[in-house]
Design an enzyme around this catalytic site. Structure first.
Site, PDB file in Angstrom:
ATOM      1  N   SER A 188      -3.842 -19.990  68.401  1.00 17.53           N
ATOM      2  CA  SER A 188      -4.592 -21.144  68.897  1.00 17.53           C
ATOM      3  C   SER A 188      -4.214 -21.369  70.351  1.00 17.53           C
ATOM      4  CB  SER A 188      -4.250 -22.384  68.068  1.00 17.53           C
ATOM      5  OG  SER A 188      -4.685 -23.567  68.712  1.00 17.53           O
ATOM      6  N   TYR A 201       1.654 -28.186  63.996  1.00 12.78           N
ATOM      7  CA  TYR A 201       0.699 -27.090  64.177  1.00 12.78           C
ATOM      8  C   TYR A 201       1.052 -26.262  65.405  1.00 12.78           C
ATOM      9  CZ  TYR A 201      -3.888 -24.810  64.649  1.00 12.78           C
ATOM     10  OH  TYR A 201      -4.915 -23.891  64.763  1.00 12.78           O
TER      11      TYR A 201
END
Length: 628
Positions: A188, A201
């Site tokens: 990401s 995350y």
């Protein structure tokens, strides 16, 4: 091409021509690099690709794209419904095999690896796309450590475990090394730079980035290629539900953890998330295309970011100095409503009255009533409690704590034992009354008094609050304290405690550290009608006392008739202290009934250790604020 051929054959040519020839070769190499496609099948049949996280999002899209490309796909899903949806898309020139498993468990990893090896057989596994993931957003101050463990199990440890299971040591085993295959790890932009509110995350993606770099270097001799795809914000269920998921985590956090932030800040934050994310989110097929290219191109880039401006912004942020990046994050994600802790008043020092607690049936009904007197809210309500502070001041003045109790019984008369009253000083009573009249608040009776002038009000539940304006000697003290504090209306002057035995109560007050300011032996009975009381009711004793380091006055008052009401609500005078246990011991030594210390969570001021003693039936609390 003749110039190039001549240059390469050693034929005499100018440096300019030679340089141009080399430039053309480099350009041709750069243009062709990574774009050539691998053959779509082996001599033993279609190449086999394992894709995880296929229930939705990138995984679901990549399964369809890979099948269309001719790959045989093993699709790992978390739910039976996800697997059924995948199976419905299979068929055609390629096949799909689904496996339902929780990759955050060893059993799930084992099941997925076993099916992948069985399907690949002697061909070996050509591709592994580690796409499964979850996002548990939250701020570090209230997101529990288990949310980090929960996130890391799937976003990082599961990928490591699956990859490990499919990289056996013997190269002839039916796995990645057998096929000289590829590992594609879905990271990401949060693996490039870590944005606030998403620590778990981002940490998992940073870990995956580091793991991928090392895996790529270590597996290159075995012919296994490793790629990282870093999506920006895409229109996936994970991204579009981010704000609501964040809010659920906030609401589930302990009240003490939420207190420094406040409900108003939380609502403003989630509203901004739910507005901003859909505005920047892009088509997830952009990422699906990049993932497919990692499988079909002969030499794709080892790291690919997908999306428009978002990846560029993240790379710029990652290159900034830490403090500059912090300010940039605040500018990008900050909301107009600051966390409650940043708007709190300066914490009370030790040995001052920190607040006066008043029980009310409804915060919604009582808060505007007190605001009419000049109090303002401090942060937001939490667990049925709300702090209010008086008008501006240069030093600490006691707060007002409204405590909601819908089942609170009816209060008794203002002279009953165990009850308390709050007094607010004003320089000009007539002016104050005019202001309150404009807000439709009127005294219960006409103002009265000689040495002082008082106007008495009942709050929506009958608690007695009165305005008082002194004349004579005591007014000099009050005016001086107001000047010293830089105070303006409302200026809390005193809290009165009604007792049945003033002698014992005064001794108790002295034991608690209160110093006598004045004993009033001839009370002003002309003030009683302002309370709705007859002049002949009578007052036995009034003592005004204060803590040496405080200007707020505690008043001990004994009436000639002080009935007790069993249903008296437990309002409290709270004192900020450093040692709650020591204060309780001192109170017990003075013969006072005590309550042991307990941990309490206040709005805005956070956690505190609170013990209590009783002067007659009047509650006095010792509070040590732990977060101040």
């Amino acid at each position: 091409m003749d110039a190039i051929t001549s240059a390469l054959n050693g034929t005499s040519t100018s440096p300019l021509v030679l340089g141009g020839a080399i430039g053309l070769l480099l350009a041709k190499k750069l243009l062709s690099s990574g774009r050539a496609r691998e053959p779509s099948a082996t001599s033993l049949g279609a190449r086999v690709v394992l894709i995880t996280g296929c229930d939705s999002g990138f995984g679901r899209g990549l399964v369809e794209a890979a099948l269309a490309e001719g790959f045989e796909v093993v699709a790992a899903c978390y739910t039976p419904d996800g697997a059924a949806a995948i199976e419905a898309t299979g068929g055609g020139v390629a096949t799909v095999t689904t496996v339902v498993a929780d990759l955050a468990t060893p059993e799930g990893v084992e099941a997925v690896a076993r099916v992948a090896k069985e399907v690949a057989g002697a061909r070996g596994l050509y591709g592994l796309v580690n796409n499964a993931g979850r996002c548990v957003p939250g701020n570090c101050g209230w997101a529990p450590p288990v949310s980090f463990e929960y996130t890391m199990k799937l976003n990082f440890h599961a990928h490591v475990a699956v990859t490990y299971a499919l990289l056996p040591v013997p190269v002839w085993k039916p796995a990645l090394r057998r096929a000289k295959g590829r590992v594609v790890n879905v990271s990401s932009v949060c693996g490039i730079a870590a944005p606030p509110t998403n620590a778990a995350y981002s940490a998992s993606k940073h870990a995956l980035e580091a793991y991928s770099d090392i895996l790529r270097a270590e597996e290159e001799p075995f012919g296994v290629k490793v790629f990282v795809v870093e999506p920006g914000t895409m229109r996936t269920p994970l991204a579009l539900s981010y704000g609501d998921t964040w809010k659920k985590g906030y609401d589930a956090a302990p009240a003490a953890r939420r207190a420094p932030y406040g409900a108003a800040w939380a609502e403003a934050t989630v509203q901004k998330m739910n507005t901003d994310i859909p505005n920047v989110a892009e088509d997830p097929q952009i990422t699906v295309k990049a993932l497919l290219e990692c499988l079909v191109l002969a030499d794709p880039p080892t790291r690919v970011t997908t999306g428009g401006a978002i990846p560029t912004i993240y790379r710029v942020l990652a290159a900034l100095p830490d403090k500059t990046r912090d300010r940039a994050w605040d500018a990008l994600g900050g909301v107009a409503v600051p966390p409650a802790a940043l708007t709190r008043p300066s914490p009370p020092k030790s040995r001052v009255v920190s607040h006066v607690s008043i029980r009310v049936r409804s915060l919604a009904a009582s808060t505007p009533w007190y605001e009419a007197f000049g109090y303002t809210r401090v942060g937001a309500a939490a667990d049925g409690m709300l702090f209010l502070e008086p008008g501006a001041s240069s030093i600490w003045r006691p707060l007002l704590l409204l405590v909601e109790d819908a089942a609170m019984p009816q209060r008794g008369a203002c002279y009953e034992a165990g009850l308390s009253r709050l007094s607010l000083y004003v320089d000009d009573l007539d002016k104050a009354l005019s202001r309150l009249t404009d807000k439709r608040l009127t005294p219960i009776h006409p103002p009265g008094g000689k040495g002082g002038t008082a106007a008495v009000f009942h709050d929506p539940d009958g608690y007695c609050v009165y305005l008082i304006s002194f004349h004579g000697a005591i007014s000099l003290y009050v005016r001086f304290m107001g000047w010293w504090k830089g105070a303006r209306d409302a200026n809390p002057f005193s809290c009165t405690l009604n007792v049945t035995d003033a002698r014992r109560a005064n001794a108790a007050f002295e034991a608690l550290g209160f110093k006598t300011l004045v004993d009033i032996t001839s009370p002003d009975r002309d003030m009683l009608p302002a309370f709705g009381l007859p002049r002949d009711l009578g007052i036995e004793s009034i003592r005004l006392a204060l803590l040496p380091s405080d200007g707020f006055i505690g008043i001990v008052m004994e009436w000639t008739s002080t009935p007790k009401t069993a249903a008296t609500p437990s309002n409290a005078l709270a004192i900020s202290v450093d040692d709650v246990a020591g204060e309780l011991a001192r109170a017990e030594k003075a013969g006072l009934r005590t309550e042991p210390a307990t941990l309490r969570s206040y709005p805005v001021l956070g956690e505190a250790l609170v013990g209590a003693c009783f002067v007659d039936d009047c509650r006095v609390e010792f509070v040590r604020f732990l977060d101040c």
